[in-house]
Motif scaffolding. Structure first.
Motif, PDB file in Angstrom:
ATOM      1  N   PHE A  38       0.844  -1.198   0.000  1.00 19.55           N
ATOM      2  CA  PHE A  38       0.000   0.000   0.000  1.00 19.55           C
ATOM      3  C   PHE A  38       0.880   1.249   0.000  1.00 19.55           C
ATOM      4  O   PHE A  38       1.739   1.421   0.875  1.00 19.55           O
ATOM      5  CB  PHE A  38      -0.931   0.010   1.214  1.00 19.55           C
ATOM      6  N   VAL A  39       0.640   2.106  -0.991  1.00 17.22           N
ATOM      7  CA  VAL A  39       1.425   3.328  -1.183  1.00 17.22           C
ATOM      8  C   VAL A  39       0.467   4.508  -1.240  1.00 17.22           C
ATOM      9  O   VAL A  39      -0.549   4.457  -1.935  1.00 17.22           O
ATOM     10  CB  VAL A  39       2.244   3.264  -2.492  1.00 17.22           C
ATOM     11  N   ASN A  40       0.798   5.572  -0.520  1.00 16.55           N
ATOM     12  CA  ASN A  40      -0.013   6.789  -0.562  1.00 16.55           C
ATOM     13  C   ASN A  40       0.825   7.940  -1.104  1.00 16.55           C
ATOM     14  O   ASN A  40       1.955   8.160  -0.660  1.00 16.55           O
ATOM     15  CB  ASN A  40      -0.533   7.152   0.832  1.00 16.55           C
ATOM     16  N   PHE A  41       0.260   8.661  -2.071  1.00 13.98           N
ATOM     17  CA  PHE A  41       0.857   9.907  -2.562  1.00 13.98           C
ATOM     18  C   PHE A  41      -0.076  11.016  -2.097  1.00 13.98           C
ATOM     19  O   PHE A  41      -1.119  11.250  -2.685  1.00 13.98           O
ATOM     20  CB  PHE A  41       0.981   9.864  -4.083  1.00 13.98           C
ATOM     21  N   PHE A  42       0.317  11.680  -1.012  1.00 13.20           N
ATOM     22  CA  PHE A  42      -0.599  12.584  -0.308  1.00 13.20           C
ATOM     23  C   PHE A  42      -0.375  14.025  -0.753  1.00 13.20           C
ATOM     24  O   PHE A  42       0.730  14.556  -0.622  1.00 13.20           O
ATOM     25  CB  PHE A  42      -0.384  12.455   1.201  1.00 13.20           C
ATOM     26  N   CYS A  66      -3.490   6.502  10.127  1.00 16.05           N
ATOM     27  CA  CYS A  66      -3.603   6.187   8.698  1.00 16.05           C
ATOM     28  C   CYS A  66      -2.250   6.283   8.005  1.00 16.05           C
ATOM     29  O   CYS A  66      -1.945   5.496   7.107  1.00 16.05           O
ATOM     30  CB  CYS A  66      -4.596   7.133   8.030  1.00 16.05           C
ATOM     31  N   ILE A  67      -1.430   7.238   8.407  1.00 18.49           N
ATOM     32  CA  ILE A  67      -0.102   7.380   7.801  1.00 18.49           C
ATOM     33  C   ILE A  67       0.729   6.132   8.076  1.00 18.49           C
ATOM     34  O   ILE A  67       1.352   5.558   7.182  1.00 18.49           O
ATOM     35  CB  ILE A  67       0.612   8.627   8.360  1.00 18.49           C
ATOM     36  N   GLU A  68       0.720   5.704   9.318  1.00 14.85           N
ATOM     37  CA  GLU A  68       1.566   4.579   9.736  1.00 14.85           C
ATOM     38  C   GLU A  68       1.147   3.271   9.080  1.00 14.85           C
ATOM     39  O   GLU A  68       1.957   2.354   8.917  1.00 14.85           O
ATOM     40  CB  GLU A  68       1.522   4.445  11.257  1.00 14.85           C
ATOM     41  N   ARG A  95       8.519  18.301   3.321  1.00 11.84           N
ATOM     42  CA  ARG A  95       9.683  17.802   4.060  1.00 11.84           C
ATOM     43  C   ARG A  95       9.561  18.103   5.557  1.00 11.84           C
ATOM     44  O   ARG A  95      10.050  17.340   6.392  1.00 11.84           O
ATOM     45  CB  ARG A  95      10.967  18.422   3.509  1.00 11.84           C
ATOM     46  N   TYR A  96       8.935  19.221   5.888  1.00 14.63           N
ATOM     47  CA  TYR A  96       8.730  19.549   7.301  1.00 14.63           C
ATOM     48  C   TYR A  96       7.916  18.455   7.983  1.00 14.63           C
ATOM     49  O   TYR A  96       8.263  17.976   9.072  1.00 14.63           O
ATOM     50  CB  TYR A  96       8.021  20.898   7.416  1.00 14.63           C
ATOM     51  N   ALA A  97       6.824  18.050   7.349  1.00 15.43           N
ATOM     52  CA  ALA A  97       5.995  16.982   7.906  1.00 15.43           C
ATOM     53  C   ALA A  97       6.758  15.664   7.933  1.00 15.43           C
ATOM     54  O   ALA A  97       6.666  14.903   8.903  1.00 15.43           O
ATOM     55  CB  ALA A  97       4.717  16.837   7.084  1.00 15.43           C
ATOM     56  N   MET A  98       7.501  15.395   6.883  1.00 11.74           N
ATOM     57  CA  MET A  98       8.276  14.155   6.826  1.00 11.74           C
ATOM     58  C   MET A  98       9.259  14.080   7.993  1.00 11.74           C
ATOM     59  O   MET A  98       9.335  13.060   8.696  1.00 11.74           O
ATOM     60  CB  MET A  98       9.026  14.076   5.493  1.00 11.74           C
ATOM     61  N   ARG A  99       9.994  15.165   8.226  1.00  7.66           N
ATOM     62  CA  ARG A  99      10.962  15.166   9.326  1.00  7.66           C
ATOM     63  C   ARG A  99      10.264  15.035  10.677  1.00  7.66           C
ATOM     64  O   ARG A  99      10.731  14.312  11.566  1.00  7.66           O
ATOM     65  CB  ARG A  99      11.799  16.445   9.276  1.00  7.66           C
ATOM     66  N   SER A 100       9.140  15.716  10.839  1.00  3.32           N
ATOM     67  CA  SER A 100       8.413  15.660  12.110  1.00  3.32           C
ATOM     68  C   SER A 100       7.936  14.245  12.405  1.00  3.32           C
ATOM     69  O   SER A 100       8.025  13.765  13.545  1.00  3.32           O
ATOM     70  CB  SER A 100       7.217  16.614  12.069  1.00  3.32           C
ATOM     71  N   LEU A 101       7.431  13.559  11.397  1.00  2.00           N
ATOM     72  CA  LEU A 101       6.935  12.203  11.585  1.00  2.00           C
ATOM     73  C   LEU A 101       8.075  11.202  11.758  1.00  2.00           C
ATOM     74  O   LEU A 101       7.953  10.233  12.514  1.00  2.00           O
ATOM     75  CB  LEU A 101       6.042  11.816  10.406  1.00  2.00           C
ATOM     76  N   GLN A 102       9.171  11.440  11.072  1.00  2.00           N
ATOM     77  CA  GLN A 102      10.333  10.568  11.265  1.00  2.00           C
ATOM     78  C   GLN A 102      10.890  10.700  12.678  1.00  2.00           C
ATOM     79  O   GLN A 102      11.393   9.725  13.253  1.00  2.00           O
ATOM     80  CB  GLN A 102      11.406  10.902  10.232  1.00  2.00           C
ATOM     81  N   GLN A 103      10.780  11.886  13.256  1.00  2.00           N
ATOM     82  CA  GLN A 103      11.304  12.105  14.605  1.00  2.00           C
ATOM     83  C   GLN A 103      10.531  11.341  15.679  1.00  2.00           C
ATOM     84  O   GLN A 103      11.038  11.167  16.790  1.00  2.00           O
ATOM     85  CB  GLN A 103      11.302  13.605  14.919  1.00  2.00           C
ATOM     86  N   VAL A 104       9.314  10.898  15.352  1.00  2.00           N
ATOM     87  CA  VAL A 104       8.562  10.094  16.322  1.00  2.00           C
ATOM     88  C   VAL A 104       8.569   8.617  15.939  1.00  2.00           C
ATOM     89  O   VAL A 104       7.815   7.824  16.508  1.00  2.00           O
ATOM     90  CB  VAL A 104       7.115  10.608  16.479  1.00  2.00           C
ATOM     91  N   GLY A 105       9.410   8.253  14.968  1.00  2.00           N
ATOM     92  CA  GLY A 105       9.636   6.847  14.696  1.00  2.00           C
ATOM     93  C   GLY A 105       9.065   6.287  13.414  1.00  2.00           C
ATOM     94  O   GLY A 105       9.288   5.111  13.109  1.00  2.00           O
ATOM     95  N   LEU A 106       8.334   7.080  12.634  1.00  2.00           N
ATOM     96  CA  LEU A 106       7.792   6.551  11.385  1.00  2.00           C
ATOM     97  C   LEU A 106       8.904   6.440  10.345  1.00  2.00           C
ATOM     98  O   LEU A 106       9.639   7.398  10.103  1.00  2.00           O
ATOM     99  CB  LEU A 106       6.665   7.436  10.850  1.00  2.00           C
ATOM    100  N   GLY A 107       8.998   5.283   9.732  1.00  2.00           N
ATOM    101  CA  GLY A 107      10.047   5.056   8.746  1.00  2.00           C
ATOM    102  C   GLY A 107       9.546   4.897   7.329  1.00  2.00           C
ATOM    103  O   GLY A 107      10.320   4.527   6.441  1.00  2.00           O
ATOM    104  N   ASN A 108       8.265   5.177   7.106  1.00  2.00           N
ATOM    105  CA  ASN A 108       7.692   4.942   5.776  1.00  2.00           C
ATOM    106  C   ASN A 108       7.513   6.221   4.969  1.00  2.00           C
ATOM    107  O   ASN A 108       6.907   6.213   3.905  1.00  2.00           O
ATOM    108  CB  ASN A 108       6.337   4.229   5.901  1.00  2.00           C
ATOM    109  N   LEU A 109       8.036   7.355   5.467  1.00  2.00           N
ATOM    110  CA  LEU A 109       7.852   8.649   4.809  1.00  2.00           C
ATOM    111  C   LEU A 109       8.942   8.911   3.772  1.00  2.00           C
ATOM    112  O   LEU A 109      10.125   8.651   4.024  1.00  2.00           O
ATOM    113  CB  LEU A 109       7.878   9.788   5.835  1.00  2.00           C
ATOM    114  N   HIS A 110       8.527   9.455   2.619  1.00  2.00           N
ATOM    115  CA  HIS A 110       9.464   9.845   1.567  1.00  2.00           C
ATOM    116  C   HIS A 110       8.964  11.136   0.924  1.00  2.00           C
ATOM    117  O   HIS A 110       7.757  11.342   0.787  1.00  2.00           O
ATOM    118  CB  HIS A 110       9.589   8.755   0.500  1.00  2.00           C
TER     119      HIS A 110
END
Length: 292
Positions: free
Chosen positions: A66-70, A82-84, A94-109
């Motif tokens: 499952f891939v999302n292009f948001f 839903c993101i996770e 990129r701001y959102a990507m970095r923020s979500l990566q900082q709480v452990g999500l690894g699926n953001l690009h």
């Protein structure tokens, strides 16, 4: 590839009283389709109705990615769970990507938005279309309070507005700028092609450092756009050559004064943007980037 369309021109989806029931019905149809088609990949564009439980149920029966292009800001426009749930989640922010990566999500690009040349392109206006849509300066987009305040600052410019909500403004000055309601398809292209300059004012919550879809649509349509500065803008289009960028109202007014008086220069910038958009920023390019 098979398409599953769930929201375009759909009154049930857009009506608040029926939206929840419609989304549940759509999920059931989509789940049946996934069971029948057994796709290797499900690519979701935004995907409001798609829930984490739905993704888990489909993945339990098939090895589906499952891939999302948001297209919006995921910190604001989609529940965290839903993101996770997605295997891969692409965002223009990129701001959102970095923020979500900082709480452990690894699926953001990171992946910027795109144009579709078959839908976004210059058009030649008929005499009637010229009467309806031609203007030195245009803005196409819905009314929000902050946008109305912005427009009021430009009330002395030759500006015309198209979009939802503008006709209901209590401000007589702003109301006098309204040319029509929402425009789509060919009519929207007529506004873009019929304008010397097109305003592109980002949403302050939805577009933090990323670039909105309108940027790519205007570019592919050959419009000369003047757009507020965003961190991600200059790698995508060259300021001053492919679009006009402002950082404050004073700079915006100077750009408008200069290019409204020089429409041939504005047209050249729009054509430069069109070439760049078609060469680098189509949906096909983005799909290739996803697969790379």
């Amino acid at each position: 590839m098979r398409l599953f369309e769930y929201r375009r021109d759909n009154a049930l989806y857009k009506n608040k009283s029926t939206k929840a029931a419609y989304q549940l019905w759509i999920l059931r149809l989509l789940e049946r389709a996934c069971s029948s088609w057994r796709p290797d990949v499900v690519l979701v564009i935004k995907g409001g109705p798609i829930t984490p439980n739905f993704i888990r149920r489909v993945k339990a029966r098939a090895n589906t990615l499952f891939v999302n292009f948001f297209p919006d800001n995921p910190l604001w426009m989609i529940p965290f769970g839903c993101i996770e749930a997605y295997d891969v989640f692409f965002t223009k922010e990129r701001y959102a990507m970095r923020s979500l990566q900082q709480v452990g999500l690894g699926n953001l690009h990171y992946l910027p938005m795109y144009c579709v040349p078959a839908q976004h392109h210059p058009v030649v206006l008929s005499p009637e279309e010229t009467r309806r849509f031609s203007t030195p300066l245009s803005f196409v987009g819905s009314r929000y309070d902050y946008r109305e305040r912005f427009v009021r600052e430009l009330a002395d410019a030759p500006l015309r507005l198209w979009g939802a909500g503008w006709g209901r403004t209590p401000d007589p000055v702003v109301r006098g700028l309204v040319a029509g309601g929402p425009v789509f398809g060919h009519d929207k292209l007529c506004v873009y092609s019929g304008s010397t300059i097109s305003l592109n004012h980002h949403h302050p919550m939805n577009d933090i450092v990323g670039v909105n879809t309108r940027t790519f649509e205007l570019a592919a349509s050959g419009a000369c756009q003047v757009v507020d500065a965003k961190d991600e803008l200059s790698p995508l289009f060259k300021p001053g050559d492919e679009l006009l960028v402002y950082r404050d109202l004073g700079e915006l007014r100077r750009l408008l004064d200069h290019f409204l008086a020089r429409p041939e220069e504005a047209r050249a910038i729009g054509e430069n943007a069109r070439r760049r958009a078609v060469a680098e920023h189509t949906l096909s390019h983005r799909v290739d980037e996803m697969l790379a």
